[in-house]
Scaffold this motif. Structure first.
Motif, PDB file in Angstrom:
ATOM      1  N   GLY A  61       0.817  -1.208   0.000  1.00 31.95           N
ATOM      2  CA  GLY A  61       0.000   0.000   0.000  1.00 31.95           C
ATOM      3  C   GLY A  61       0.848   1.255   0.000  1.00 31.95           C
ATOM      4  O   GLY A  61       2.066   1.204   0.202  1.00 31.95           O
ATOM      5  N   SER A  63       1.047   5.136   1.620  1.00 31.45           N
ATOM      6  CA  SER A  63       0.523   5.979   2.694  1.00 31.45           C
ATOM      7  C   SER A  63      -0.045   7.297   2.191  1.00 31.45           C
ATOM      8  O   SER A  63      -0.942   7.872   2.811  1.00 31.45           O
ATOM      9  CB  SER A  63       1.627   6.254   3.722  1.00 31.45           C
ATOM     10  OG  SER A  63       2.752   6.868   3.090  1.00 31.45           O
ATOM     11  N   THR A  69      -4.496   0.299  -0.032  1.00 31.94           N
ATOM     12  CA  THR A  69      -3.949  -0.656   0.923  1.00 31.94           C
ATOM     13  C   THR A  69      -3.619  -1.969   0.205  1.00 31.94           C
ATOM     14  O   THR A  69      -4.097  -2.230  -0.908  1.00 31.94           O
ATOM     15  CB  THR A  69      -4.949  -0.948   2.041  1.00 31.94           C
ATOM     16  OG1 THR A  69      -6.103  -1.590   1.476  1.00 31.94           O
ATOM     17  CG2 THR A  69      -5.377   0.343   2.732  1.00 31.94           C
TER      18      THR A  69
END
Length: 257
Positions: A61, A63, A69
């Motif tokens: 994933g 951020s 994700t």
């Protein structure tokens, strides 16, 4: 017979055509053009979707984008793999029934609504309550179940070969055989069991309690009715041979004997 002969003659002159040589159990949907261009375009789009999902999954994933994700990545990759594999396996081991419909993308509105609902539940929960998606062992079980279900379904289609059909066949063909070896020795309907566990695995991966229950209910109802209908036909086709096979091999789908 004359229509099928004309189709075969056309295929000999146009080997890339996607019109099945065997008469389908039911008419083609016709919502997607049954042409090589459509098949290649769908394959490209599914491949691109798979690559994107796999990259997100393997990267764990990103951020900077809250919704990218590893769980979403796996779900997207698994979905694309399933539809590509349906066509690829049919093209490789059941060419006479292969068409654009073999992708199973034109599989009814309810199928797409269910998958959209699953993604919506995941994203809404992730946005408002991300802690509810923070149980990695649940996703790990889901990933395993999804992969196992995909392998089981594709293997079943390969081993059944021309005996497999996406639609129920109510007329026995001369070449129709009762397959009882391989995965059929463990699962009476391995393609159904494979899809059942594949679908539930995707919901465990996303840690979706609501759509998990919805998928269990809808799939159990669908396969329960489908198995009853199909087995009446198979008893007519194969008589005592199928009755004996049914008595010793279960479906391995809970509460469907």
């Amino acid at each position: 017979l004359e229509q099928r002969l004309r189709q075969r003659e056309a295929l000999q002159s146009r080997p890339l055509e996607t019109v099945p040589t065997a008469a389908p159990a039911k008419p083609q949907h016709g919502n997607i053009p049954n042409t090589p261009l459509a098949a290649s375009t769908i394959s490209f789009l599914l491949g691109s979707t798979f690559t994107t999902g796999l990259f997100i999954f393997l990267s764990g994933g990103f951020s900077q984008f809250w919704w990218t994700t590893y769980q979403v990545g796996f779900f997207v990759a698994a979905w694309a793999t399933f539809h590509w594999a349906e066509f690829a396996v049919t093209a490789g081991w059941n060419r006479e029934k292969c068409s654009v419909d073999s992708f199973l993308l034109d599989n009814g509105a309810m199928y797409h609504v269910a998958n959209s609902l699953a993604l919506l539940e995941y994203l809404v929960t992730l946005y408002f309550k991300p802690s509810l998606k923070a149980y990695p062992y649940v996703s790990e079980v889901g990933i395993f179940l999804t992969l196992a279900g995909q392998v089981l379904r594709s293997t079943a289609m390969i081993q059944a070969s021309t005996n497999f059909s996406h639609a129920l066949a109510f007329r026995k063909r001369d070449s129709h055989e009762l397959v009882t070896g391989g995965v059929y020795g463990w699962f009476r309907h391995p393609s159904y069991a494979g899809f059942f566990y594949w679908a539930l695995g995707t919901q465990l991966t996303l840690q979706n309690p609501f759509t998990f229950v919805v998928f269990v209910a809808l799939l159990w109802r669908f396969f329960s009715q489908r198995v009853k209908t199909e087995e009446r036909v198979l008893v007519n086709f194969f008589g005592n041979a199928y009755v004996e096979y049914r008595s010793r091999v279960g479906t391995m789908i809970p509460f469907i004997p």
